[in-house]
Design a protein around this motif. Structure first.
Motif, PDB file in Angstrom:
ATOM      1  N   MET A   1      54.076  42.946  18.385  1.00  0.00           N
ATOM      2  CA  MET A   1      53.510  42.331  19.402  1.00  0.00           C
ATOM      3  C   MET A   1      54.571  42.030  20.208  1.00  0.00           C
ATOM      4  SD  MET A   1      52.266  38.282  18.698  1.00  0.00           S
ATOM      5  CE  MET A   1      53.830  37.405  18.454  1.00  0.00           C
ATOM      6  N   SER A   2      54.135  42.137  21.780  1.00  0.00           N
ATOM      7  CA  SER A   2      54.940  41.877  22.805  1.00  0.00           C
ATOM      8  C   SER A   2      55.658  40.651  23.137  1.00  0.00           C
ATOM      9  CB  SER A   2      54.271  42.664  24.241  1.00  0.00           C
ATOM     10  OG  SER A   2      54.909  42.557  25.323  1.00  0.00           O
ATOM     11  N   LYS A   3      56.767  40.756  23.489  1.00  0.00           N
ATOM     12  CA  LYS A   3      57.401  39.379  23.585  1.00  0.00           C
ATOM     13  C   LYS A   3      57.775  39.190  25.237  1.00  0.00           C
ATOM     14  CE  LYS A   3      59.285  38.658  19.070  1.00  0.00           C
ATOM     15  NZ  LYS A   3      60.346  38.755  18.267  1.00  0.00           N
ATOM     16  N   THR A   4      57.938  37.985  25.370  1.00  0.00           N
ATOM     17  CA  THR A   4      58.493  37.526  26.989  1.00  0.00           C
ATOM     18  C   THR A   4      60.004  37.443  26.828  1.00  0.00           C
ATOM     19  OG1 THR A   4      56.463  36.537  27.667  1.00  0.00           O
ATOM     20  CG2 THR A   4      58.232  36.252  28.942  1.00  0.00           C
ATOM     21  N   VAL A   5      60.831  38.540  27.302  1.00  0.00           N
ATOM     22  CA  VAL A   5      62.321  38.425  27.249  1.00  0.00           C
ATOM     23  C   VAL A   5      62.811  38.172  28.553  1.00  0.00           C
ATOM     24  CG1 VAL A   5      64.345  39.756  26.585  1.00  0.00           C
ATOM     25  CG2 VAL A   5      61.911  40.170  25.496  1.00  0.00           C
ATOM     26  N   LEU A   6      63.908  37.135  28.690  1.00  0.00           N
ATOM     27  CA  LEU A   6      64.451  37.102  29.891  1.00  0.00           C
ATOM     28  C   LEU A   6      65.879  37.032  29.747  1.00  0.00           C
ATOM     29  CD1 LEU A   6      64.375  35.603  32.663  1.00  0.00           C
ATOM     30  CD2 LEU A   6      64.604  33.280  31.761  1.00  0.00           C
ATOM     31  N   VAL A   7      66.470  38.025  30.730  1.00  0.00           N
ATOM     32  CA  VAL A   7      67.943  38.281  30.637  1.00  0.00           C
ATOM     33  C   VAL A   7      68.528  37.612  31.397  1.00  0.00           C
ATOM     34  CG1 VAL A   7      69.491  40.257  30.455  1.00  0.00           C
ATOM     35  CG2 VAL A   7      67.300  40.455  29.304  1.00  0.00           C
ATOM     36  N   LEU A   8      69.397  37.124  31.383  1.00  0.00           N
ATOM     37  CA  LEU A   8      70.240  36.170  32.585  1.00  0.00           C
ATOM     38  C   LEU A   8      71.628  36.685  32.675  1.00  0.00           C
ATOM     39  CD1 LEU A   8      68.976  32.734  31.457  1.00  0.00           C
ATOM     40  CD2 LEU A   8      68.135  34.054  33.361  1.00  0.00           C
ATOM     41  N   SER A   9      71.842  37.482  33.751  1.00  0.00           N
ATOM     42  CA  SER A   9      73.248  38.207  33.988  1.00  0.00           C
ATOM     43  C   SER A   9      73.905  36.956  34.830  1.00  0.00           C
ATOM     44  CB  SER A   9      73.215  39.443  34.724  1.00  0.00           C
ATOM     45  OG  SER A   9      74.412  40.047  34.827  1.00  0.00           O
ATOM     46  N   THR A  10      75.041  36.362  34.071  1.00  0.00           N
ATOM     47  CA  THR A  10      75.651  35.302  34.664  1.00  0.00           C
ATOM     48  C   THR A  10      76.849  35.461  35.570  1.00  0.00           C
ATOM     49  OG1 THR A  10      76.809  34.664  32.860  1.00  0.00           O
ATOM     50  CG2 THR A  10      74.803  33.639  32.928  1.00  0.00           C
ATOM     51  N   SER A  11      77.482  36.749  35.537  1.00  0.00           N
ATOM     52  CA  SER A  11      78.469  37.124  36.124  1.00  0.00           C
ATOM     53  C   SER A  11      78.551  36.731  37.763  1.00  0.00           C
ATOM     54  CB  SER A  11      78.917  38.588  36.042  1.00  0.00           C
ATOM     55  OG  SER A  11      80.133  39.209  36.741  1.00  0.00           O
ATOM     56  N   PRO A  12      79.574  36.543  38.368  1.00  0.00           N
ATOM     57  CA  PRO A  12      79.650  36.295  39.709  1.00  0.00           C
ATOM     58  C   PRO A  12      79.873  37.747  40.395  1.00  0.00           C
ATOM     59  CG  PRO A  12      81.833  35.711  38.788  1.00  0.00           C
ATOM     60  CD  PRO A  12      80.910  36.067  37.761  1.00  0.00           C
TER      61      PRO A  12
END
Length: 179
Positions: A1-12
């Motif tokens: 089952m496909s999921k909604t994935v959020l990747v947050l790259s927080t580097s400045p």
């Protein structure tokens, strides 16, 4: 089952080592058939939380900047991965500020369950990431349906691009494939 994935790259730092880990995780999650979105914070405006707690009633922040839109995406994601450089044995300030600004999620019907940490540091010792894990775990502990599902750490990388060839990139990819 496909999921909604959020990747947050927080580097400045655009294209930094933790950002490379985020990209590897994205590729793995996409390979597994998931719907993946990556957001980088280096070009976002995110102010500090004012501690007014208005968001506990409205489920939206009173500060009009990029954090509100990001928080709304966090609300509907099944999986969230945070990528951060390790600064002084902890997560970067941009990540901590975003976690604070995600306070509107606390009373909400959030969808996320699995949280991942992707981290890169100049220091190679495996315990270098412990402070960031503790900080993120403190945030996760406020969301009883969520859990820290995995951590990928790349130690011994400083300059942009130094992570190329590091085994943590493959681990981030493989971790992304398992979400």
């Amino acid at each position: 089952m496909s999921k909604t994935v959020l990747v947050l790259s927080t580097s400045p730092r655009k294209g930094g080592n933790s950002d490379a880990l985020a990209d590897a995780f994205v590729r793995g999650a996409q390979k597994a058939g998931n719907q993946v979105e990556k957001i980088t914070l280096y070009d976002k405006t995110i102010g500090f939380c004012k501690g007014c707690l208005s968001c506990q009633n409205t489920q939206r922040c009173i500060i009009w900047d990029d954090a509100d839109a990001i928080t709304q995406k966090m609300l509907t994601a099944d999986v969230i991965a945070f990528a951060t450089p390790i600064y002084y044995y902890g997560m970067c300030g941009q990540m901590k500020t975003l976690l604070d600004r995600a306070n509107p999620l606390f009373p909400a019907a959030y969808q996320f369950r699995d949280i991942y940490l992707l981290a890169a540091a100049a220091e190679a010792d495996e315990h270098t990431v412990d402070g960031a894990v503790t900080g993120l775990q403190g945030w996760i502990d406020c969301f009883e349906k969520a859990r820290l599902a995995g951590t990928v750490f790349a130690g011994g990388v400083t300059a942009v691009g130094e992570i190329q060839g590091h085994p943590a990139l493959q681990r981030a990819y493989e971790t992304g494939k398992t979400v």
